[in-house]
Design an enzyme around this catalytic site. Sequence first.
Site, short mmCIF file in Angstrom:
data_model
loop_
_atom_site.label_atom_id
_atom_site.label_comp_id
_atom_site.label_asym_id
_atom_site.label_seq_id
_atom_site.Cartn_x
_atom_site.Cartn_y
_atom_site.Cartn_z
N ASN A 167 -11.05 -49.80 20.78
CA ASN A 167 -10.90 -50.41 19.47
C ASN A 167 -10.76 -49.36 18.37
O ASN A 167 -11.28 -48.24 18.52
CB ASN A 167 -12.10 -51.33 19.18
CG ASN A 167 -11.77 -52.41 18.17
OD1 ASN A 167 -10.83 -53.17 18.34
ND2 ASN A 167 -12.54 -52.44 17.08
N LEU A 168 -10.15 -49.77 17.24
CA LEU A 168 -9.98 -48.80 16.15
C LEU A 168 -11.30 -48.54 15.43
O LEU A 168 -11.65 -47.40 15.14
CB LEU A 168 -8.94 -49.35 15.16
CG LEU A 168 -8.48 -48.40 14.04
CD1 LEU A 168 -7.91 -47.12 14.63
CD2 LEU A 168 -7.42 -49.07 13.16
N ASP B 56 0.64 -64.61 19.42
CA ASP B 56 1.99 -64.05 19.62
C ASP B 56 2.29 -63.92 21.13
O ASP B 56 1.37 -63.96 21.95
CB ASP B 56 2.12 -62.69 18.91
CG ASP B 56 1.23 -61.61 19.53
OD1 ASP B 56 0.35 -61.09 18.82
OD2 ASP B 56 1.40 -61.30 20.73
N HIS C 268 -6.62 -69.08 22.64
CA HIS C 268 -6.61 -69.72 21.31
C HIS C 268 -5.27 -70.38 21.01
O HIS C 268 -4.98 -70.68 19.86
CB HIS C 268 -6.93 -68.68 20.22
CG HIS C 268 -8.37 -68.25 20.27
ND1 HIS C 268 -8.83 -67.10 19.64
CD2 HIS C 268 -9.44 -68.78 20.88
CE1 HIS C 268 -10.14 -66.96 19.86
NE2 HIS C 268 -10.53 -67.97 20.61
#
Length: 241
Positions: free
Chosen positions: A204-205, A97, A112
């Site tokens: 990070n979660l 995105d 990527h």
Amino acid sequence: MSQTNIVVLTGSGVSAESGIATFRDLGGLWAGHKLDEVCTLEALERNPDFVCGFYDDRKRSALQALPNAAHLALVDLERYWSDNAIGEFLLVTQNLDDLHERAGSKNLVHMHGDLNSVYCTECGISLSRLGPLEGNRECPDCFREALRPNVVFFGEAPRGLPKIDAALRASNIFVAIGTSGIVYPASGFSQLAASCGAVCVLLNLEEPKSMASFMDFRQGLASLVVPLWVEEAIGLHAGNN
Ligand code: BV8
């Protein structure tokens, strides 16, 4: 005064609160598909319209999304670093995105690939992607049905590796945000940075499977932990200026 060079790596977790599904979380992008159905060259050759349709859908959902506080905090960090000549700043994203660009990030590598460009597998021409690719793969240059998404499939070489490698070797701080650390070579970046003396931080979660070479881990939603960490990083350097 010595430089403090920083490399930031983001994964799909940084865009999750903007409404873009991650890969491996419950209900994630891969949940509906097997990797080898949508993210390999063989899949593209076997079923081009299905694969192009998968990325057309991803493009449509990315268009609906807006940058969140994590994307914006990374712009503040980059701006502070450059306005105060603190050192080099490079943002490497695994994401397709364009939320980092839309937030204002400048020094950015889409390792990527991205959803906004396509290229022709016959004549090599690269184009910005206008409409959907599914059923519409005729190259405007060579007229062969050969357009494909500008996406790095599994087994293909990621983009910008020499630039990323040089930045990691020169980095003093490496921050990974919203990534499960499963996909290589991105999963090896913290090890390389640490071996060259960088402090490695994970925001990070979920807890990582292994802290590998991270010296610091801040658990939580990116929209909360990233602005807090950026404020801390700027505060640390404000004292030195
Ligand atoms: C290559 C584009 C050679 C398409 C992608 C066996 C062992 C090791 C490696 C391999 C192996 N077999 C094959 C390999 C290599 C392979 C690989 O790594 N496979 C994996 C599956 C084992 N890699 C490759 O093939 C790469 N190429 O190696 O070529 C080479 C190498 C060097 C030099 C020259 C040649 C190519 C890999 C690229 C594949 N393409 N994407 C697409 O997007 O559809 S990968 C795909 O995974 C995405 O790019 C994605 O970004 C990436 C990583 O996923 P994450 O972003 O981490 O997302 P995930 O869902 O996993 O995790 C989200 C995290 O966010 C979670 O931890 C979650 O807790 C957290 N989170 C969620 N919400 C939030 C949050 N955090 C904060 N806030 C929140 N709100």
